[in-house]
Scaffold this motif. Structure first.
Motif, short mmCIF file in Angstrom:
data_model
loop_
_atom_site.label_atom_id
_atom_site.label_comp_id
_atom_site.label_asym_id
_atom_site.label_seq_id
_atom_site.Cartn_x
_atom_site.Cartn_y
_atom_site.Cartn_z
N UNK A 272 27.37 -20.75 112.27
CA UNK A 272 27.44 -19.99 113.21
C UNK A 272 28.62 -18.85 113.96
N UNK A 273 28.43 -19.99 115.00
CA UNK A 273 29.54 -19.57 116.29
C UNK A 273 30.54 -19.34 115.07
N UNK A 274 31.31 -20.37 114.62
CA UNK A 274 32.56 -20.32 113.89
C UNK A 274 32.37 -19.45 113.48
N UNK A 275 31.65 -18.71 112.08
CA UNK A 275 31.46 -17.12 111.36
C UNK A 275 31.63 -15.96 112.30
N UNK A 276 30.78 -16.37 113.64
CA UNK A 276 30.85 -14.85 114.35
C UNK A 276 32.28 -14.71 115.13
N UNK A 277 33.17 -15.79 115.31
CA UNK A 277 33.92 -15.77 116.37
C UNK A 277 35.49 -15.26 115.22
N UNK A 278 35.36 -15.90 113.60
CA UNK A 278 36.31 -15.45 112.71
C UNK A 278 36.03 -14.03 112.45
N UNK A 279 34.68 -13.42 112.34
CA UNK A 279 34.31 -12.23 112.08
C UNK A 279 35.01 -11.43 113.34
N UNK A 280 35.63 -11.34 114.49
CA UNK A 280 36.15 -11.35 115.71
C UNK A 280 37.66 -11.54 115.85
N UNK A 281 38.38 -11.57 114.47
CA UNK A 281 39.66 -11.63 113.59
C UNK A 281 40.60 -13.24 114.42
N UNK A 282 38.81 -14.24 114.90
CA UNK A 282 40.05 -15.34 115.76
C UNK A 282 39.71 -16.58 114.94
N UNK A 283 40.10 -18.00 114.98
CA UNK A 283 40.82 -18.62 114.42
C UNK A 283 39.90 -19.90 114.77
N UNK A 284 38.65 -20.06 113.88
CA UNK A 284 37.74 -21.01 114.50
C UNK A 284 36.83 -21.84 112.79
N UNK A 285 36.38 -22.91 113.22
CA UNK A 285 35.95 -23.40 111.87
C UNK A 285 34.92 -24.55 112.53
N UNK A 286 34.01 -25.46 112.03
CA UNK A 286 32.98 -26.45 112.51
C UNK A 286 32.91 -27.94 112.23
N UNK A 287 32.94 -28.50 112.62
CA UNK A 287 32.97 -29.79 112.54
C UNK A 287 31.32 -30.53 113.12
N UNK A 288 30.69 -31.26 111.73
CA UNK A 288 29.63 -32.03 111.89
C UNK A 288 29.40 -32.68 112.56
N UNK A 289 29.19 -33.46 113.80
CA UNK A 289 29.09 -35.09 114.27
C UNK A 289 28.18 -35.24 115.60
#
Length: 255
Positions: free
Chosen positions: A53-70
């Protein structure tokens, strides 16, 4: 100052950043701040729903983000994951916990939980990420999330303070080791920050007033106060800063 462009120095464009504990609170705010400054941010935590969710919200603002489960407490598992990824330029070693209580009530389980995440996991996460940086020849920045409690003492926080004082010493030593490789290692030490995690404690008027009485600037911290310090240490504006502690405590530790 001729030729010094502070905006360029603070820019994180083209850099890859990893933030552990990135699903909520400070970690999520830090990830957002690094992304806004141009970094491609990876939010890392055990709970996929939060970091996705956090990565998606960042991308929705036009920035670069992904997530990593670890899980950083799985030292071998985390190291294996990092080894399979391109090396990061910025590592915010943020995952942490606390179990405040008098030492007379502290159990071995409390000790293992707090020291296991705040120190053991942080040490070996830094080992994995810095190893990848060195292998790739990256002059990166490692920021270990400490606390004002890594510089002072407080009742009901013996184990937490022990973990953060140890992290401060580890950071200085690692800065000495990695300096010749061009890798900078610093800590950020916040005071009490208003986040969902601290909200239940801060709702107690007596506790809140006791905290405010120690903060010389007269207010609690916000996530934004911490983000600024992390962005600075991540950037070329802090190119000569290593082995240092940026204490964002409103003056708590000044006396």
């Amino acid at each position: 100052m001729s030729g010094f462009d502070i905006q360029q120095k603070l820019s994180l464009a083209g850099r890859r950043a990893l933030v552990t504990g990135g699903g909520r609170g400070l970690g999520r705010s830090i990830a957002e701040g690094l992304a806004v400054m141009g970094a491609e941010v990876t939010l890392c935590a055990r709970t996929e729903s939060e970091i996705a969710e956090g990565a998606a919200e960042i991308r929705a603002r036009g920035f670069k983000a992904t997530h990593l489960v670890a899980d950083v407490t799985d030292v071998a598992g985390f190291a294996a994951i990092i080894a399979d990824l391109p090396a990061f330029d910025i590592f915010v070693n943020n995952a942490g916990t606390n179990r405040p209580k008098p030492l007379s009530d502290v159990t071995e389980q409390d000790y293992d939980a707090v020291l296991g995440l705040n120190l053991r996991a942080a040490v070996f996460a830094a080992k994995a990420v810095s190893g990848a940086m060195m292998k790739a020849g990256i002059a990166g920045s490692i920021i270990n999330m400490s606390s004002q409690m890594g510089h002072v003492g407080a009742a009901n926080r013996t184990i937490y303070c022990a973990s953060k004082w140890a992290l401060e010493g580890f950071t200085k030593s690692l800065a000495v080791e990695l300096g010749p490789k061009g890798i900078r290692v610093n800590t950020v030490g916040p005071t009490f920050i208003e986040t969902p995690m601290t909200a239940p404690f801060l709702e107690d008027p007596a506790a809140r007033q006791a905290i405010l009485s120690k903060i010389k600037l007269g207010r609690l911290g916000t996530p934004g106060d911490v983000v600024g310090a992390v962005v600075f240490l991540s950037s070329d504006a802090a190119a000569l800063v290593t082995g240092s502690a940026v204490v964002v405590d409103g003056g708590w530790s000044a006396d």
